[in-house]
Design an enzyme around this catalytic site. Sequence first.
Site, short mmCIF file in Angstrom:
data_model
loop_
_atom_site.label_atom_id
_atom_site.label_comp_id
_atom_site.label_asym_id
_atom_site.label_seq_id
_atom_site.Cartn_x
_atom_site.Cartn_y
_atom_site.Cartn_z
N ARG A 288 10.34 9.68 3.52
CA ARG A 288 10.81 10.62 2.52
C ARG A 288 9.94 11.88 2.58
O ARG A 288 8.76 11.80 2.92
CB ARG A 288 10.73 10.01 1.11
CG ARG A 288 11.55 8.73 0.96
CD ARG A 288 11.42 8.14 -0.43
NE ARG A 288 11.98 9.02 -1.45
CZ ARG A 288 13.26 9.04 -1.80
NH1 ARG A 288 14.13 8.23 -1.20
NH2 ARG A 288 13.70 9.86 -2.75
N HIS A 465 -4.06 -25.86 -8.66
CA HIS A 465 -3.34 -26.65 -7.65
C HIS A 465 -2.21 -27.42 -8.33
O HIS A 465 -2.41 -27.94 -9.42
CB HIS A 465 -4.31 -27.63 -6.98
CG HIS A 465 -3.65 -28.59 -6.04
ND1 HIS A 465 -3.29 -28.24 -4.76
CD2 HIS A 465 -3.24 -29.89 -6.21
CE1 HIS A 465 -2.71 -29.27 -4.17
NE2 HIS A 465 -2.68 -30.29 -5.03
#
Length: 486
Positions: A288, A465
């Site tokens: 851009r 975990h």
Amino acid sequence: MADEAMNGETTAPVRYDLVVIGGGPAGYGAALYAGAAGMKVALVERDRLGGTCLHRGCIPAKELLETAAVWRTVGEAATFGVNVAPPELDFSVSQERKQRIVDGLEAGVKGLLKRRKVTVFEGTGRLEADRTVVVDSDGADPQTLAGDHVLLAAGSVPITLPGFDRDSSRVMTSDEVLALDEVPGRVAVIGGGAIGCEFASMLADLGAEVTVLEYASQIVPGVDIDIAKALTRAFSKRGIKVLTGCRVTGHTPAGSGGTAVRYTTGDSSDGDAEASLEVDAVVVSVGRRPYPDHLGLGDTEVKVDERGFVVADERCRTSMAGVYAIGDLINTPQLAHVGFAEAIVAVQDILGEEPAPVDYANVPWAIYCHPEVAFAGLSEAAAREAGYDVVTSKHRYSGNSRAMIVNDTEGLVKIVAEREADGTAGRVLGVHMMGPWVTEQLGQGYLAVNWEATVAEVAALVQPHPTLSELFGETMLSLTGRGLHG
């Protein structure tokens, strides 16, 4: 808004502490932050509040990528013992959902600006002498605003290639892709950066045959080469062909409304090899450019460089006293969150608060293709080029329990750290990731890089975990020489 006296003469315009030109993330972010600080703020926007990010960029692109993710999930449901009929795609429903999200977020921005007492002017803002801003609106007389400070945040527009004129069906930029009403059968994506990879991934998931043509030697320039190679392999497994080192030279109409894209590669021993690719649509995704076109800067003291970027210092101050520039208008990473950060720096500087400049080398990058890519800090190659002696560690999601549970094990985490004199790993220089939801996992890596944490400090932290993010902790722990799982 200018006040007019009873006799028809125009009095001095209303003065604001800050006049912002541009209502994208950088501009409205500055207006909101200044409003929170009690400043009297005017915001001028020529299109819709939210800018490219909200209407033709981040938000609609990610919604369509989420459509692709749902399609992919349903297609893999049998792996979990969930048997469903073959899915059918009604792309118009996804487009309608996308627009509802965009409209809702735009309404949210309007509400926030109103609560911060920001005055919004619809029209094109043009900077003139003495920090005055003239607002031109269709069918209305120009309005003149006076600012103690002016902030330019006019954003950017897609870059096009010579000979690839947009026609909304055969040759498209990001603007046209996000407005598609059906998925083309065969697509060439010119440009393998963040936007190009996202479009390639989305279109491939939804059934298109996709080829990515990238000029550089790797896709996603800036990410560590190990991640780029892994992403190329992952794309290949999904049927996305990636060609690097390609120079696109043009295209010619082909049968059934398609087009043949011509390009050269360096594969020939006699020089560049010429080839062509017949497709139904071309997506030009080569970056851009800044969009200062309507700001009238040629008649001001504001300097613009040869590429069209407004020149600004580390506190976003331009060469014109009291005038600032932020976002895609200046030569910094074209990311919405960088625009937000620059907005805060600029407003804090206006308030005399001595802000710390944005550390552009260490901003977070998030790319929402599948697999996702996210990184912050230096790649291994960039760290070595900067003069660091480095040590690295890589761990793959293939052994991560959470990745197995969600059936998405493609990817890895790579940590780049400075090597201490005794050979151990010291300060964390870079965190580069590819895999499931890494855009949501990068946070702790970004903090580690920007707080200049050491490997030992991060490795000592407890990771939950079973999670995807514990792979980051495991990779850090392995750099101490005492990893648990590899």
